[in-house]
Design an enzyme around this catalytic site. Structure first.
Site, PDB file in Angstrom:
ATOM      1  CG  ASP A 123      -2.268   0.679   0.955  1.00  0.00           C
ATOM      2  OD1 ASP A 123      -2.203   1.836   0.499  1.00  0.00           O
ATOM      3  OD2 ASP A 123      -3.345   0.130   1.211  1.00  0.00           O
ATOM      4  CG  HIS A 134      -1.041   1.534  -3.349  1.00  0.00           C
ATOM      5  ND1 HIS A 134      -2.299   1.333  -2.827  1.00  0.00           N
ATOM      6  CD2 HIS A 134      -0.733   0.391  -4.020  1.00  0.00           C
ATOM      7  CE1 HIS A 134      -2.728   0.112  -3.172  1.00  0.00           C
ATOM      8  NE2 HIS A 134      -1.785  -0.473  -3.883  1.00  0.00           N
TER       9      HIS A 134
END
Ligand SMILES: *[C@@H]1O[C@H](CO)[C@@H](O)[C@H](O)[C@H]1NC(C)=O
Ligand SMILES: *[C@@H]1O[C@H](CO)[C@@H](O)[C@H](O)[C@H]1NC(C)=O
Ligand SMILES: *[C@@H]1O[C@H](CO)[C@@H](O)[C@H](O)[C@H]1NC(C)=O
Ligand SMILES: *[C@@H]1O[C@H](CO)[C@@H](O)[C@H](O)[C@H]1NC(C)=O
Ligand SMILES: *[C@@H]1O[C@H](CO)[C@@H](O)[C@H](O)[C@H]1NC(C)=O
Ligand SMILES: *[C@@H]1O[C@H](CO)[C@@H](O)[C@H](O)[C@H]1NC(C)=O
Ligand SMILES: *[C@@H]1O[C@H](CO)[C@@H](O)[C@H](O)[C@H]1NC(C)=O
Ligand SMILES: *[C@@H]1O[C@H](CO)[C@@H](O)[C@H](O)[C@H]1NC(C)=O
Ligand SMILES: *[C@@H]1O[C@H](CO)[C@@H](O)[C@H](O)[C@H]1NC(C)=O
Length: 346
Positions: free
Chosen positions: A167, A190
């Site tokens: 993430d 991310h």
């Protein structure tokens, strides 16, 4: 001075633990030379205060250093279909590996974090924090395993570290100011995010953020600002400088329609105002067509004073061009941008 030493060559099996200050000593040292591991079976996790494994609360002057590996054994939690996840109600519910709450004058150096059940490091209500020379790693497909999440904190410097997760690499959330992120290598994951801000109409502020000399490789996003529709407050004076992107899917993105999939996010008039954001020397490659996506709310003051200097983001695919897309984005291009950002309004 108080100190705790975990000697090298040893492995420590730790259940969730709360280090609760304030301490009598103005400086508290935790030397992590040995390794720390969590239980490999999530059913053995009990007693997580505020959903945390290693929890430091109101410990000022904390210095954590060493080259030990801290393994959260996240794999036993990542199968979120497993009904045993909510092990004992009110204790552990897929915890954060290390949480610092009200920890002023914090230093974290050198340690290696591996496989947190959820985010690896959370910093809240803390001032004068330095994190340097750490590594964080978790698989690309592990859920919500953010590297470092910061909120309601000030004067935080994160430098010279490597973060590879499923993430966000680093997320700068509500109530942050004077945050300096330098020399970070991210990917997979991310990317580096400001936000998400303004969920459910809440008021959020973020200001004076510097992200410089960072490298992102194979990440979903490069440098991202994400806000929910209907939120209030601002994200301003944000500087992204010397950002090296390799094969990054959304290199530069402002998303004021952030919705995280599941919710009903209809059009709402309010918006967290994004202003005075400078992108300088952002370069590299993307497999996508849209290299610069400035997707701002319809609110007239949503995104203003965006400034671009020396942008060069080319396609990772042979013979392909990249593009910039804007929706209600205001600002200007300084000396050069590839792709050109002709859609920017003055
Ligand atoms: C600590 O963890 C690292 C990485 O997994 C490993 O190489 C090292 O042998 C471990 N040391 C001990 C004492 O367990
Ligand atoms: C984890 O513990 C539970 C409850 O004791 C047990 O049913 C399960 O088989 C264990 N899982 C593993 C992978 O050992
Ligand atoms: C746990 O969170 C609650 C709510 O944010 C807070 O009031 C409490 O002080 C936290 N506990 C510790 C030990 O920090
Ligand atoms: C951020 O940190 C770098 C060193 O890593 C330093 O040169 C720079 O002045 C700092 N910037 C801000 C705004 O604090
Ligand atoms: C927003 O509010 C709704 C209704 O109160 C709640 O169900 C939802 O979880 C909230 N969303 C988030 C992301 O907190
Ligand atoms: C950018 O990053 C790539 C991949 O890590 C590296 O090969 C390249 O040398 C870097 N470019 C610059 C100018 O630092
Ligand atoms: C901008 O956001 C809207 C709403 O989420 C979405 O439909 C649209 O595709 C986005 N535009 C771009 C270029 O990503
Ligand atoms: C942009 O980057 C490409 C690939 O690295 C390079 O060939 C090109 O000269 C650069 N263009 C500018 C204007 O810097
Ligand atoms: C582009 O603009 C930046 C910021 O004003 C400046 O530092 C840089 O020297 C300029 N580059 C060129 C090639 O003009």
């Amino acid at each position: 001075m108080g100190s705790i030493v975990l000697p090298g060559g040893k492995l420590f099996l730790l259940s969730p633990i709360l280090f609760q200050g304030p301490c009598n000593s103005p400086i508290v040292k935790l030397q992590v030379s040995g390794n720390i591991t969590a239980h490999t079976n999530s059913t053995k996790w009990v007693g997580c205060e505020n959903n945390s494994w290693l929890y430091f609360s109101s410990v000022s002057g904390l210095i954590i250093s060493g080259t030990g590996h801290i393994n959260g054994q996240g794999a036993s939690w990542w199968n979120i279909a497993n009904p045993l996840h909510k092990v004992v109600k009110g204790t552990c519910d897929r915890p954060t590996a290390i949480r610092f709450n009200f920890c002023n004058d914090l230093q974290l150096n050198g340690v290696n974090l591996v496989d947190s059940p959820r985010n690896h490091i959370s910093i809240t209500f803390s001032k004068r924090v330095t994190i340097s020379h750490i590594t964080i790693s978790a698989p690309e497909d592990s859920p919500n395993t953010d590297g470092i999440d910061i909120s309601t904190s000030h004067q935080v410097h994160i430098l010279d570290s490597t973060i590879q997760t499923g993430d966000d690499c680093i997320a700068i959330n509500l109530g942050c100011s004077n945050i300096n992120i330098t020399g970070i290598s991210c990917g997979p994951g991310h990317g580096i995010s400001v936000g998400s801000l303004g969920v459910n109409g809440t008021f959020a502020t973020v200001e004076n953020i510097n992200v410089a000399h960072c490298t992102l490789q194979g990440t979903q996003n490069g440098v991202r600002i994400k806000t929910w529709q209907g939120g209030m407050g601002f994200a301003r004076f944000i500087n992204f400088e010397n950002i090296n992107l390799t094969d990054v899917r959304n290199p530069i993105i402002i998303d004021q329609f952030y919705c995280n999939g599941a919710h009903d996010c209809g059009i709402k008039p309010n918006a967290v105002q994004v202003s005075h954001v400078t992108y300088m020397d952002v370069f590299g490659t993307t497999p996508s067509k849209i290299a610069i996506n400035l997707n701002c709310s319809d609110n007239s003051t949503a995104c203003t004073n965006l400034l671009f200097h020396q942008i060069n983001i080319t396609s990772a695919l042979p013979q392909k061009q990249t593009l910039a897309a804007c929706h209600n984005a205001h600002g200007q291009v300084g000396n050069s941008s590839l792709p050109p950002i002709t859609c920017l309004k003055p």
